[in-house]
Scaffold this motif. Structure first.
Motif, short mmCIF file in Angstrom:
data_model
loop_
_atom_site.label_atom_id
_atom_site.label_comp_id
_atom_site.label_asym_id
_atom_site.label_seq_id
_atom_site.Cartn_x
_atom_site.Cartn_y
_atom_site.Cartn_z
N LYS A 12 0.82 -1.21 0.00
CA LYS A 12 0.00 0.00 0.00
C LYS A 12 0.86 1.26 0.00
CE LYS A 12 -4.12 -1.92 2.26
NZ LYS A 12 -4.93 -1.92 3.50
N GLU A 13 2.02 1.18 0.65
CA GLU A 13 2.89 2.35 0.75
C GLU A 13 3.85 2.47 -0.44
OE1 GLU A 13 4.91 1.98 4.42
OE2 GLU A 13 3.09 2.17 5.66
N SER A 14 3.90 1.44 -1.28
CA SER A 14 4.85 1.44 -2.40
C SER A 14 4.27 2.12 -3.62
CB SER A 14 5.23 -0.01 -2.76
OG SER A 14 5.83 -0.67 -1.67
N LYS A 15 5.04 3.04 -4.18
CA LYS A 15 4.61 3.71 -5.41
C LYS A 15 4.88 2.84 -6.64
CE LYS A 15 5.24 8.43 -3.68
NZ LYS A 15 5.95 9.71 -3.88
N LYS A 16 5.92 2.01 -6.54
CA LYS A 16 6.24 1.13 -7.66
C LYS A 16 6.66 -0.24 -7.14
CE LYS A 16 8.69 0.90 -12.07
NZ LYS A 16 9.51 1.64 -13.07
N VAL A 17 5.98 -1.27 -7.66
CA VAL A 17 6.24 -2.66 -7.25
C VAL A 17 6.73 -3.44 -8.47
CG1 VAL A 17 5.24 -4.78 -6.32
CG2 VAL A 17 4.44 -2.55 -5.49
N GLY A 18 7.71 -4.29 -8.27
CA GLY A 18 8.24 -5.08 -9.38
C GLY A 18 8.43 -6.53 -9.01
N PHE A 19 8.47 -7.39 -10.03
CA PHE A 19 8.76 -8.81 -9.87
C PHE A 19 9.95 -9.16 -10.78
CE2 PHE A 19 4.41 -8.86 -8.36
CZ PHE A 19 4.41 -9.83 -7.37
N LEU A 20 10.97 -9.73 -10.21
CA LEU A 20 12.10 -10.26 -10.98
C LEU A 20 11.99 -11.77 -10.93
CD1 LEU A 20 14.69 -9.50 -12.53
CD2 LEU A 20 15.94 -9.75 -10.37
N TYR A 32 1.70 -12.78 -12.72
CA TYR A 32 2.31 -11.65 -12.03
C TYR A 32 1.85 -10.33 -12.63
CZ TYR A 32 5.29 -15.14 -9.82
OH TYR A 32 5.74 -16.22 -9.10
N LYS A 33 1.65 -10.30 -13.95
CA LYS A 33 1.14 -9.08 -14.59
C LYS A 33 -0.26 -8.76 -14.07
CE LYS A 33 3.68 -9.14 -18.98
NZ LYS A 33 3.55 -9.21 -20.46
N ASP A 34 -1.10 -9.80 -13.98
CA ASP A 34 -2.47 -9.61 -13.50
C ASP A 34 -2.47 -9.14 -12.04
OD1 ASP A 34 -3.45 -10.40 -15.94
OD2 ASP A 34 -3.88 -12.45 -15.34
N PHE A 35 -1.56 -9.69 -11.25
CA PHE A 35 -1.46 -9.29 -9.85
C PHE A 35 -1.12 -7.80 -9.75
CE2 PHE A 35 1.14 -8.44 -6.10
CZ PHE A 35 0.31 -8.89 -5.07
N LEU A 36 -0.15 -7.36 -10.54
CA LEU A 36 0.24 -5.95 -10.50
C LEU A 36 -0.91 -5.04 -10.90
CD1 LEU A 36 3.89 -6.04 -11.94
CD2 LEU A 36 3.20 -5.55 -9.58
N LYS A 37 -1.64 -5.44 -11.94
CA LYS A 37 -2.79 -4.63 -12.36
C LYS A 37 -3.86 -4.60 -11.27
CE LYS A 37 -3.44 -6.66 -16.41
NZ LYS A 37 -4.04 -6.95 -17.73
N GLN A 38 -4.02 -5.71 -10.57
CA GLN A 38 -5.04 -5.80 -9.53
C GLN A 38 -4.74 -4.84 -8.37
OE1 GLN A 38 -7.64 -7.77 -10.09
NE2 GLN A 38 -8.72 -7.22 -8.22
N ILE A 39 -3.45 -4.56 -8.12
CA ILE A 39 -3.11 -3.65 -7.02
C ILE A 39 -2.79 -2.24 -7.54
CG2 ILE A 39 -2.26 -5.53 -5.57
CD1 ILE A 39 0.60 -4.65 -6.24
N GLY A 40 -3.19 -2.00 -8.79
CA GLY A 40 -3.05 -0.66 -9.33
C GLY A 40 -1.66 -0.31 -9.86
N GLN A 41 -0.87 -1.33 -10.15
CA GLN A 41 0.48 -1.12 -10.68
C GLN A 41 0.52 -1.45 -12.18
OE1 GLN A 41 3.37 -0.19 -8.99
NE2 GLN A 41 2.22 0.17 -7.09
N SER A 42 1.60 -1.05 -12.82
CA SER A 42 1.78 -1.35 -14.24
C SER A 42 2.33 -2.76 -14.43
CB SER A 42 2.74 -0.34 -14.88
OG SER A 42 3.11 -0.77 -16.18
N GLU A 43 1.81 -3.46 -15.44
CA GLU A 43 2.30 -4.81 -15.71
C GLU A 43 3.74 -4.80 -16.24
OE1 GLU A 43 0.73 -5.73 -20.20
OE2 GLU A 43 -0.62 -6.21 -18.54
N ASP A 44 4.25 -3.61 -16.58
CA ASP A 44 5.65 -3.49 -17.00
C ASP A 44 6.61 -3.76 -15.85
OD1 ASP A 44 4.89 -2.84 -19.56
OD2 ASP A 44 5.00 -0.68 -19.24
N GLY A 45 6.06 -3.93 -14.65
CA GLY A 45 6.88 -4.21 -13.47
C GLY A 45 7.35 -5.64 -13.38
N SER A 265 16.31 1.69 -9.54
CA SER A 265 16.37 2.75 -8.51
C SER A 265 15.00 3.32 -8.17
CB SER A 265 17.31 3.87 -8.97
OG SER A 265 16.83 4.45 -10.17
N SER A 266 14.03 3.15 -9.04
CA SER A 266 12.70 3.71 -8.80
C SER A 266 11.72 2.69 -8.22
CB SER A 266 12.12 4.29 -10.10
OG SER A 266 11.92 3.25 -11.06
N ILE A 267 12.15 1.44 -8.06
CA ILE A 267 11.27 0.40 -7.53
C ILE A 267 11.32 0.42 -6.01
CG2 ILE A 267 10.82 -2.09 -7.44
CD1 ILE A 267 12.08 -2.33 -10.20
#
Length: 286
Positions: A12-20, A32-45, A265-267
């Motif tokens: 909730k506090e993260s502005k940008k979330v990523g998966f490696l 993982y793309k669907d998960f990111l979209k579900q929490i309001g993040q970009s699937e590019d993560g 650096s932005s994640i």
């Protein structure tokens, strides 16, 4: 439950979330793309990290040569002569278990005959140790050796491929003549390569190439040279290499590591799953 609540607060506090994550051809990337979209993040993560660099270099070479981003499937059971240049297909190939079983089936004594395996490599690998003939080369010599084989195959009357294919290959060989001559002279391989090419064009031959586990800027170029050799050997036409049907999808995604390093650096929160970048990322990435 405590872990879930803790992660929920972090997300909730993260502005940008990523998966490696590890490269895959399955459904996990989309999950993982669907998960990111579900929490309001970009699937590019979602970033793919595949430690086997052969996937990208091989797929890119086939995209450039045939217009399809894929990996050829070999059938080593039917090969009479296998030429390896920097290939360690039993440990780090496209499909190590599949290719090892295929090689074992084809390179055993049957009816008094046995398949032949000629290996050029810069270090002794478990694959090269099983070769019937082995030629030591230096690190980075894979491109020069493969092009030297292409030149020798072109000179054989029995070389396969259309006249237009041969014309394009001749043009490439001519442009790399200095590299080819330097490689053959320095490694004293001229006679061995000529004899090998003469045997190879008789049929049932295939060439597998790599960089002996290294990762250099020549990766795709080595594979393009291997494609030219296999066209002249008739490996695609004889279905010792399948690329018109039943080929492998590339589990990696070219450019993802560079994209990850640019965005790192932005994640705020990064999930690292089934990969170990500290050990598998080449030192050249920093």
């Amino acid at each position: 439950d405590d872990i879930h609540e803790s992660l929920s607060g972090v997300l909730k506090e993260s502005k940008k979330v990523g998966f490696l994550i590890k490269g895959t051809t399955g459904t996990s990337v989309q999950f993982y793309k669907d998960f990111l979209k579900q929490i309001g993040q970009s699937e590019d993560g979602v970033y793919l990290l595949e430690s086997n660099t052969l996937f990208n270099s091989l797929a890119e070479a086939h995209r450039l040569a045939f217009g399809v981003d894929g990996l050829p499937r070999s059938d080593l059971r039917r090969a009479k002569l296998l030429i390896g240049v920097g290939t360690d297909f039993q440990d780090g190939g496209v499909a190590s278990i599949f290719e090892t079983k295929s090689w074992s089936a084809g390179f055993t004594f049957r009816n008094g005959t046995k398949g032949r395996f000629a290996s050029f490599e810069n270090r002794l690998t478990s694959t090269g140790s099983k070769a019937t003939e082995r030629y030591p080369i230096g690190p980075g010599d894979e491109l020069g050796v493969t092009l030297a084989l292409v030149e020798a195959l072109l000179a054989q009357p029995g070389a396969k491929g259309s006249e237009s294919d041969k014309a394009r290959i001749r043009s490439v060989v001519a442009s790399q003549k200095a590299l080819i001559d330097n490689t053959k002279s320095r490694l004293k391989l001229d006679e061995a390569i000529t004899k090998l090419a003469g045997s190879a064009v008789k049929g049932g031959s295939v060439l597998l190439a790599g960089e002996s586990g290294a990762s250099t800027q020549n990766g795709a170029l080595v594979q393009l040279a291997a494609i030219m050799a296999n066209i002249l050997l008739g490996a695609y036409a004889d279905h010792l290499l399948f690329f018109d049907q039943g080929w492998f999808k590339n589990p990696a995604r070219p450019g993802d590591v560079a994209r990850f390093l640019k965005d790192a650096s932005s994640i705020d929160t990064l999930f690292v799953i089934d990969v170990n970048p500290s050990f598998t990322l080449p030192a050249s990435f920093g």
